[in-house]
Design an enzyme around this catalytic site. Structure first.
Site, PDB file in Angstrom:
ATOM      1  N   PRO A   2      -2.633  -3.969   6.490  1.00 20.80           N
ATOM      2  CA  PRO A   2      -2.338  -3.695   5.090  1.00 20.80           C
ATOM      3  C   PRO A   2      -0.866  -3.894   4.742  1.00 20.80           C
ATOM      4  O   PRO A   2       0.000  -3.231   5.301  1.00 20.80           O
ATOM      5  CB  PRO A   2      -2.765  -2.234   4.906  1.00 20.80           C
ATOM      6  CG  PRO A   2      -2.877  -1.667   6.266  1.00 20.80           C
ATOM      7  CD  PRO A   2      -3.076  -2.780   7.216  1.00 20.80           C
ATOM      8  N   GLU A   3      -0.607  -4.828   3.856  1.00 20.25           N
ATOM      9  CA  GLU A   3       0.721  -5.034   3.300  1.00 20.25           C
ATOM     10  C   GLU A   3       0.623  -4.691   1.813  1.00 20.25           C
ATOM     11  O   GLU A   3      -0.355  -4.095   1.387  1.00 20.25           O
ATOM     12  CB  GLU A   3       1.190  -6.477   3.558  1.00 20.25           C
ATOM     13  CG  GLU A   3       1.154  -6.833   5.047  1.00 20.25           C
ATOM     14  CD  GLU A   3       1.554  -8.262   5.371  1.00 20.25           C
ATOM     15  OE1 GLU A   3       2.374  -8.828   4.645  1.00 20.25           O
ATOM     16  OE2 GLU A   3       1.028  -8.810   6.363  1.00 20.25           O
ATOM     17  N   LYS A  61       4.697  -0.484   1.302  1.00 17.66           N
ATOM     18  CA  LYS A  61       3.442  -0.188   1.995  1.00 17.66           C
ATOM     19  C   LYS A  61       3.157   1.302   2.058  1.00 17.66           C
ATOM     20  O   LYS A  61       2.165   1.706   2.664  1.00 17.66           O
ATOM     21  CB  LYS A  61       3.499  -0.751   3.417  1.00 17.66           C
ATOM     22  CG  LYS A  61       3.792  -2.256   3.474  1.00 17.66           C
ATOM     23  CD  LYS A  61       4.050  -2.710   4.888  1.00 17.66           C
ATOM     24  CE  LYS A  61       4.868  -3.976   4.901  1.00 17.66           C
ATOM     25  NZ  LYS A  61       5.323  -4.340   6.253  1.00 17.66           N
ATOM     26  N   ARG A 115      -6.032   2.502  15.214  1.00 18.24           N
ATOM     27  CA  ARG A 115      -4.855   2.480  16.100  1.00 18.24           C
ATOM     28  C   ARG A 115      -3.879   3.612  15.851  1.00 18.24           C
ATOM     29  O   ARG A 115      -2.956   3.797  16.643  1.00 18.24           O
ATOM     30  CB  ARG A 115      -4.141   1.134  15.957  1.00 18.24           C
ATOM     31  CG  ARG A 115      -5.013   0.007  16.486  1.00 18.24           C
ATOM     32  CD  ARG A 115      -4.433  -1.363  16.227  1.00 18.24           C
ATOM     33  NE  ARG A 115      -5.509  -2.333  16.271  1.00 18.24           N
ATOM     34  CZ  ARG A 115      -5.456  -3.561  15.787  1.00 18.24           C
ATOM     35  NH1 ARG A 115      -4.345  -3.984  15.219  1.00 18.24           N
ATOM     36  NH2 ARG A 115      -6.476  -4.362  15.856  1.00 18.24           N
ATOM     37  N   ARG A 267       5.477 -10.671  17.930  1.00 20.25           N
ATOM     38  CA  ARG A 267       4.281 -10.886  17.127  1.00 20.25           C
ATOM     39  C   ARG A 267       4.131 -12.388  16.923  1.00 20.25           C
ATOM     40  O   ARG A 267       4.988 -13.162  17.346  1.00 20.25           O
ATOM     41  CB  ARG A 267       4.365 -10.145  15.805  1.00 20.25           C
ATOM     42  CG  ARG A 267       5.471 -10.613  14.904  1.00 20.25           C
ATOM     43  CD  ARG A 267       5.864  -9.540  13.931  1.00 20.25           C
ATOM     44  NE  ARG A 267       6.401  -8.399  14.656  1.00 20.25           N
ATOM     45  CZ  ARG A 267       6.570  -7.203  14.132  1.00 20.25           C
ATOM     46  NH1 ARG A 267       6.239  -6.971  12.898  1.00 20.25           N
ATOM     47  NH2 ARG A 267       7.065  -6.224  14.844  1.00 20.25           N
TER      48      ARG A 267
END
Length: 286
Positions: A2-3, A61, A115, A267
């Site tokens: 989610p951004e 966010k 997570r 990443r």
DNA sequence: ACTATATCCTGTATGC
DNA sequence: TGCATACAGGATATAG
């Protein structure tokens, strides 16, 4: 992940579902998502009971659900956090962490997070803007967002442009997906040194970020896997419109060159090797 | 003061 | 088949 567009989609769903409602009961099923509450899960539950929500807000966010009393429930979705409305009797989805029942609604609000990078906290006096997040920059959707100020902050940094886009103190709301898309649109390599960028180039990449996030919001955000869905469990449709992110080996929509995946900042980064070439020596900063 | 990196988490995919 | 490893990455603490 989610951004900004995904968080805003969720905020809108929460606005419909919680505004004006009063909490009847809170149940914390796993302690980690409330780790920022200093007095433990039981106290978290007790402190929330009886509070009435006003309209949810967002910066970057971060989400916060203000209470009528001036405090707020501050939320970050991290990698995999979800808010879902469900009938109180419905079976719990895997990784359900917190349950919120209302006095005046049959539905239950559930915080689900595989997570657990995200979490919930009570922000005292945080209804207008939680002090915990006052340090982050405005996001491009904020009415008070100032492009020139953001350009200046970006160009003051001595780092690579992708790092700067991901720095929430430069501009809020951008994560790995929309950073890669903005860089693709602006034809910039992620390692382009911010302090060698022209004002125009900085304007272009920041404008591209705002544009791509606005386009994503229109279709409910990007759902790469089941980890992002809105409060009703629906996926967003922007994945099909991505030009670079997640498209390793597929043709660049602009020039046809195969998109390349590289490891950067622990990443993945996706770029077109032809449209987004490595800058010349002296203009590179990891 | 500023920048870069390690860390936290778990489900899924991949390799041997 | 089964086990081990890689990967997804936002924000923060810590190291440099």
């Amino acid at each position: 992940m989610p951004e900004l567009p995904e968080v805003e989609s969720i905020r809108r769903g929460l606005a419909t579902g919680v505004t004006g409602r009063t909490i009847a009961r809170v149940q914390v099923l796993h302690p980690r998502p409330v780790r920022r509450h200093p007095f433990g899960p039981r106290d978290f539950e007790a402190q929330l009971t009886g509070r009435q929500f006003s309209e949810p807000r967002r910066r970057g966010k971060y989400l916060w659900l203000p209470f009528a009393d001036g405090d707020a429930l501050l939320a970050h979705l991290g990698m995999s956090g979800q808010f879902r409305f469900a009938e109180a009797t419905a079976p719990l989805a895997p990784n359900t962490r917190v349950l919120i029942d209302f006095v005046d609604a049959a539905d239950q609000l559930r915080f689900v997070d595989q997570r657990m990078f995200g979490g919930l906290a009570i922000s005292e006096g945080g209804a207008v803007l939680p002090p915990e997040i006052a340090h982050i920059a405005l996001d491009p959707f904020d009415p008070a967002y100032d492009l020139n100020d953001t350009v200046a902050r970006l160009r003051r940094k001595r780092t690579g442009v992708k790092r700067a886009l991901l720095d929430q103190q430069v501009v809020a709301g951008i994560g790995n997906i929309y950073a890669d898309e903005a860089l693709w649109r602006a034809r910039l390599h992620y390692a382009r040194a911010t302090d060698t960028m022209s004002r125009q180039s900085a304007v272009q990449v920041l404008t591209a970020a705002a544009d791509v996030m606005a386009a994503a919001l229109e279709v409910g955000g990007t759902s790469f896997d089941s980890l992002y869905v809105n409060v009703d469990g629906d996926a967003g449709y922007f994945e099909r419109a991505l030009a670079a992110y997640g498209r390793e080996g597929q043709p660049c929509p602009r020039c046809g060159s195969p998109i390349r995946r590289e490891s950067f900042m622990n990443r993945s980064s996706f770029r077109c090797p032809r449209c987004q070439r490595l800058p010349r020596a002296g203009h590179v900063r990891a």
